[in-house]
Design an enzyme around this catalytic site. Structure first.
Site, PDB file in Angstrom:
ATOM      1  NE  ARG A 164      -4.069  -1.839   0.337  1.00 38.75           N
ATOM      2  CZ  ARG A 164      -4.070  -3.135   0.043  1.00 38.75           C
ATOM      3  NH1 ARG A 164      -3.003  -3.694  -0.520  1.00 38.75           N
ATOM      4  NH2 ARG A 164      -5.136  -3.865   0.285  1.00 38.75           N
ATOM      5  CB  SER A 238      -8.353  -2.110   4.669  1.00 39.35           C
ATOM      6  OG  SER A 238      -8.695  -3.345   4.146  1.00 39.35           O
ATOM      7  CD  GLU A 334      -5.308   0.717   2.705  1.00 41.40           C
ATOM      8  OE1 GLU A 334      -5.341   1.351   1.640  1.00 41.40           O
ATOM      9  OE2 GLU A 334      -6.132  -0.159   3.000  1.00 41.40           O
TER      10      GLU A 334
HETATM   11  N1  EPU Z   1      -9.962 -11.550  10.275  1.00 40.08           N
HETATM   12  C1  EPU Z   1     -10.587 -11.706  11.497  1.00 40.08           C
HETATM   13  N2  EPU Z   1     -11.545 -10.802  11.866  1.00 40.08           N
HETATM   14  C2  EPU Z   1     -11.911  -9.788  11.048  1.00 40.08           C
HETATM   15  C3  EPU Z   1     -11.268  -9.622   9.796  1.00 40.08           C
HETATM   16  C4  EPU Z   1     -10.293 -10.512   9.433  1.00 40.08           C
HETATM   17  O1  EPU Z   1     -10.305 -12.607  12.250  1.00 40.08           O
HETATM   18  O2  EPU Z   1     -12.808  -9.028  11.452  1.00 40.08           O
HETATM   19  C5  EPU Z   1      -8.930 -12.518   9.876  1.00 40.08           C
HETATM   20  C6  EPU Z   1      -9.554 -13.710   9.185  1.00 40.08           C
HETATM   21  O3  EPU Z   1      -9.016 -14.868   9.752  1.00 40.08           O
HETATM   22  C7  EPU Z   1      -9.099 -13.623   7.738  1.00 40.08           C
HETATM   23  C8  EPU Z   1      -7.836 -12.801   7.834  1.00 40.08           C
HETATM   24  O4  EPU Z   1      -8.002 -11.948   8.984  1.00 40.08           O
HETATM   25  O5  EPU Z   1      -8.864 -14.878   7.213  1.00 40.08           O
HETATM   26  C9  EPU Z   1      -7.625 -11.914   6.622  1.00 40.08           C
HETATM   27  O6  EPU Z   1      -8.844 -11.246   6.348  1.00 40.08           O
HETATM   28  P1  EPU Z   1      -9.238 -10.800   4.857  1.00 40.08           P
HETATM   29  O7  EPU Z   1      -9.038 -11.913   3.895  1.00 40.08           O
HETATM   30  O8  EPU Z   1     -10.587 -10.174   4.912  1.00 40.08           O
HETATM   31  O9  EPU Z   1      -8.142  -9.734   4.483  1.00 40.08           O
HETATM   32  P2  EPU Z   1      -7.520  -8.522   5.312  1.00 40.08           P
HETATM   33  O10 EPU Z   1      -6.095  -8.828   5.577  1.00 40.08           O
HETATM   34  O11 EPU Z   1      -8.376  -8.162   6.457  1.00 40.08           O
HETATM   35  C10 EPU Z   1      -6.624  -7.368   3.136  1.00 40.08           C
HETATM   36  C11 EPU Z   1      -6.665  -6.036   2.439  1.00 40.08           C
HETATM   37  C12 EPU Z   1      -8.021  -5.835   1.755  1.00 40.08           C
HETATM   38  C13 EPU Z   1      -8.216  -6.958   0.750  1.00 40.08           C
HETATM   39  C14 EPU Z   1      -8.136  -8.300   1.498  1.00 40.08           C
HETATM   40  C15 EPU Z   1      -8.186  -9.469   0.555  1.00 40.08           C
HETATM   41  C16 EPU Z   1      -5.202  -4.574   3.699  1.00 40.08           C
HETATM   42  C17 EPU Z   1      -5.104  -3.392   4.584  1.00 40.08           C
HETATM   43  N3  EPU Z   1      -6.432  -4.975   3.388  1.00 40.08           N
HETATM   44  O12 EPU Z   1      -7.588  -7.352   4.186  1.00 40.08           O
HETATM   45  O13 EPU Z   1      -7.975  -4.629   1.037  1.00 40.08           O
HETATM   46  O14 EPU Z   1      -9.473  -6.851   0.099  1.00 40.08           O
HETATM   47  O15 EPU Z   1      -6.872  -8.394   2.195  1.00 40.08           O
HETATM   48  O16 EPU Z   1      -6.971  -9.570  -0.119  1.00 40.08           O
HETATM   49  O17 EPU Z   1      -4.181  -5.104   3.273  1.00 40.08           O
HETATM   50  C18 EPU Z   1      -8.392  -2.299   1.219  1.00 40.08           C
HETATM   51  O18 EPU Z   1      -7.179  -2.123   1.175  1.00 40.08           O
HETATM   52  O19 EPU Z   1      -9.213  -1.333   1.292  1.00 40.08           O
HETATM   53  C19 EPU Z   1      -8.921  -3.651   1.221  1.00 40.08           C
HETATM   54  C20 EPU Z   1     -10.215  -3.917   1.392  1.00 40.08           C
END
Ligand code: EPU
Length: 338
Positions: A164, A238, A334
């Site tokens: 990012r 995010s 972010e």
């Molecule tokens: N998780 C939880 N609780 C929550 C959210 C997530 O336990 O409330 C855990 C879950 O186990 C899940 C893991 O975190 O398996 C990862 O969650 P998720 O796949 O939703 O991805 P993220 O790391 O929370 C990132 C990006 C998103 C992108 C997703 C999918 C960042 C800051 N965010 O989120 O990007 O869509 O991966 O690749 O890196 C954005 O930047 O605006 C955005 C939405």
């Protein structure tokens, strides 16, 4: 080119915050970028280049000039054998562009389907999702120097892409206007389905060798289930980055919290799922004032109706303090806070 005064930014930020811009101009053609710079109105003035406003939180009125990029156009640049170069103007809607390339038979952008915002913002924060980042497919970025009006083309390596992050958020912040982005897309599909949620959902559908369209469709379904729909609930996606911590801190947290969600970065570092950390602090589905933590994905802060930027920062500061106290990890936003 008309410069408007005292314009509400509510329609121009996905959080739906009702801040005002002292001055506002909409740029509809690349030529207007040059005209704007040459007119001298930007000289010595505070300005903000705005795309889809999907990664920004206004905590106060903006006392400078907001330049809203609304340039359109997609151009075939060059056939390079197995790949082709395609350029899109900064104001193109990202998601529409992704679907258009898929319809034309290209592969490369399918994992990035459904991300809100514009093409011009993609290189600035190196958007990423489901195992792919914009940097993997960006060939070059065409910009205009805000001071001189000269064109500068940044090759992929010159953009210094990170998680990012890019040169446009660092050394070159406020120095250039992104005019268009050229992507190198593949004619031969090489599916990238390693991201766990994607892999599991495809497996659940019995799809083993998905087409780009099937990947985009599946990702859209995952996103719809987890993320608020911009037209229904305001948010900036995010709100925090997933923090990268030392292996020793990771091991320490993991010992106390065996279900910690983390990913290896290198021998000495791990990335932690910030959504998980926030959820453990009890914030999921809660809020302060009209700012809330989304009930299906704790990494996303939402506008529960008429929320102000100040409420968002009060909530984000409370979350940062709680995560710090419980895990010794400092979350950083972010989203860009203005
Ligand atoms: N998780 C939880 N609780 C929550 C959210 C997530 O336990 O409330 C855990 C879950 O186990 C899940 C893991 O975190 O398996 C990862 O969650 P998720 O796949 O939703 O991805 P993220 O790391 O929370 C990132 C990006 C998103 C992108 C997703 C999918 C960042 C800051 N965010 O989120 O990007 O869509 O991966 O690749 O890196 C954005 O930047 O605006 C955005 C939405």
């Amino acid at each position: 080119m008309t410069i408007q005064k005292n314009i509400s930014l509510k329609p121009y930020n996905t959080f739906g915050i009702d801040a005002k811009a002292a001055e506002f101009v909409e740029i509809k053609t690349e030529g207007k970028i040059v005209e704007l710079i040459k007119s001298g109105v930007l000289a010595g003035k505070k300005s903000l280049i705005l795309g889809g406003g999907s990664n920004i939180v206004f905590t106060q009125d903006y006392d400078g000039l907001v330049v809203h990029m609304a340039t359109k156009g997609i151009e075939f640049v060059e056939d390079q054998g197995e790949t082709s170069l395609l350029a899109a103007q900064a104001g193109e809607v990202w998601s529409d562009f992704v679907h258009q390339t898929i319809s034309q038979g290209y592969s490369g952008l399918e994992n990035l389907a459904g991300i809100p915002g514009t093409v011009g913002a993609a290189p600035v924060q190196n958007v990423g999702a489901y195992g792919r980042e914009a940097k993997d497919v960006i060939h070059s970025v065409k910009c205009y120097d805000i001071e001189t009006g000269e064109t500068r083309i940044f090759a992929n390596e010159e953009c210094r892409f990170g998680y990012r992050n890019s040169i446009f958020k660092q050394e070159c912040a406020d120095r250039y206007i992104v005019a268009s982005v050229t992507f190198r897309l593949s004619k031969r599909h090489n599916p990238n389905i390693e991201y766990k949620a994607l892999k599991d959902t495809l497996a659940g559908k019995g799809i083993t060798n998905p087409t780009p369209r099937e990947i985009a469709q599946t990702i859209t379904e995952i996103r719809d289930a987890k993320l608020p729909k911009p037209e229904e609930t305001g948010s900036a996606g995010s709100f925090f980055k997933n923090p990268v911590v030392s292996a020793s801190l990771h091991d320490q947290i993991k010992e106390e919290h065996p279900n910690l969600v983390s990913f290896v970065v290198d021998d000495d570092h791990y990335k932690l799922a910030a959504g998980w950390l926030i959820e453990q602090c009890g914030w999921k589905g809660r809020g302060i004032g009209n700012a809330g933590v989304y009930a299906k994905q704790a990494l996303v802060l939402v506008n529960n109706g008429g929320c102000t930027g100040k409420e968002v920062t009060t909530l984000s500061n409370a979350i940062i303090a709680d995560v710090e106290a419980k895990f010794g990890v400092t979350l950083t936003p972010e989203a860009i806070i203005i």
